[in-house]
Design a protein around this motif. Structure first.
Motif, PDB file in Angstrom:
ATOM      1  N   GLN A   1       8.615  -1.108   6.951  1.00 31.39           N
ATOM      2  CA  GLN A   1       7.822  -0.669   5.701  1.00 31.39           C
ATOM      3  C   GLN A   1       8.885  -0.360   4.473  1.00 31.39           C
ATOM      4  N   PRO A   2       8.177  -0.660   3.275  1.00 32.30           N
ATOM      5  CA  PRO A   2       6.970  -1.051   3.144  1.00 32.30           C
ATOM      6  C   PRO A   2       6.825  -2.761   3.436  1.00 32.30           C
ATOM      7  N   VAL A   3       5.485  -3.077   3.600  1.00 37.31           N
ATOM      8  CA  VAL A   3       5.151  -4.403   4.079  1.00 37.31           C
ATOM      9  C   VAL A   3       4.960  -5.143   2.769  1.00 37.31           C
ATOM     10  N   TYR A   4       5.714  -6.291   2.485  1.00 39.44           N
ATOM     11  CA  TYR A   4       5.310  -6.760   0.999  1.00 39.44           C
ATOM     12  C   TYR A   4       4.186  -8.185   1.242  1.00 39.44           C
ATOM     13  N   VAL A   5       3.358  -7.951   0.517  1.00 41.37           N
ATOM     14  CA  VAL A   5       2.328  -8.838   0.655  1.00 41.37           C
ATOM     15  C   VAL A   5       1.812  -9.398  -0.677  1.00 41.37           C
ATOM     16  N   PRO A   6       1.535 -10.631  -1.286  1.00 39.75           N
ATOM     17  CA  PRO A   6       1.197 -11.019  -2.532  1.00 39.75           C
ATOM     18  C   PRO A   6      -0.170 -10.179  -3.056  1.00 39.75           C
ATOM     19  N   SER A   7      -0.181  -9.822  -4.165  1.00 39.05           N
ATOM     20  CA  SER A   7      -1.333  -9.190  -4.924  1.00 39.05           C
ATOM     21  C   SER A   7      -2.562  -9.922  -4.768  1.00 39.05           C
ATOM     22  N   GLY A   8      -3.704  -9.062  -4.336  1.00 40.25           N
ATOM     23  CA  GLY A   8      -5.207  -9.524  -3.838  1.00 40.25           C
ATOM     24  C   GLY A   8      -5.186 -10.059  -2.662  1.00 40.25           C
TER      25      GLY A   8
END
Length: 239
Positions: A138-145
């Motif tokens: 962590q943190p786990v990065y994911v695109p917005s939305g």
């Protein structure tokens, strides 16, 4: 990879004489190889399937690339008719018409395609994903939305979904040197093949999730509900 065309239901419920232009928004993110923008035009495996199906059915259509949150907002308002493409989420189903089995099927018969998500970690961490999502760096990065962010947060993971694209998340992980990226297998493979990336990232072998992606229609679409039901077979399979 097995792709199931939305043309299946169009052939069952033909759209003879249909003349309206269907306005579609697509994620502006580089969602390779499924949906991405090249030379100002939306392309990719999923959009190719959608374009072929709609053309065969006699649809006029336009596909506009937008930031994903804006695309969803336009769907809520009915400013666009459909989104290319979206996975099922109950809160989206409030304003989107999905295939009837979208909430329960692991691989819907009405999906545009099936998409696998994988974890990309830093090589220096020697991390090995063994099926327990709570162990993700962590943190786990994911695109917005993206809905996958909500899934991970429910497990108590720290998720960073501020970036607009997967590529930005890879750059952030490379710079900060802490955490992991959740993204598409094919996109991860393409990034790691880029110069200078081979020794930095590791794609974990087992996917964390496989999701069906659809061409859902806005419930406030310029198409009336009766037109959707009659011309798209929604009385048979739409929620």
């Amino acid at each position: 990879m097995k792709l199931i065309m939305i043309a299946m239901f169009i052939m069952v419920f033909p759209l003879v004489g249909f003349s309206k232009t269907v306005k579609i928004c697509a994620d502006k993110n580089y969602w390779y190889p499924f949906v991405f923008t090249k030379d100002g035009q939306v392309t990719g495996l999923q959009t190719d399937i959608i374009k072929a199906a709609l053309t065969k059915a006699g649809f006029e259509y336009s596909i506009t690339p937008l930031p994903w949150k804006r695309c969803l907002s336009e769907m809520k308002k009915g400013k666009v008719d459909a989104a290319a493409t979206a996975s099922y989420k109950a809160k989206r189903a409030v304003y989107m018409n999905y295939p009837k089995d979208a909430a329960t099927a692991k691989e819907s018969n009405w999906r545009v395609s099936q998409v696998a998500y994988v974890v990309v970690s830093l090589a220096k961490d020697n991390y090995n994903y063994s099926g327990d999502l709570k162990t993700l760096p962590q943190p786990v990065y994911v695109p917005s939305g993206y809905s996958i962010a909500e899934d991970l947060r429910k497990l108590g993971l720290k998720v960073d979904d501020k970036a607009k694209s997967d590529l930005n998340n890879f750059k952030k992980l490379k710079r900060i040197k802490k955490g992991s990226v959740v993204t598409l297998l094919q996109l991860a493979q393409a990034v790691i093949k880029s110069p200078g990336m081979e020794d930095i990232f590791v794609i974990q072998k087992d996917p964390i999730k496989s999701k069906s992606y659809y061409l859902p229609f806005s419930k406030k679409s310029s198409l009336t509900e009766s037109e959707q039901e009659k011309n798209m077979g929604c009385d048979s399979f739409c929620s």
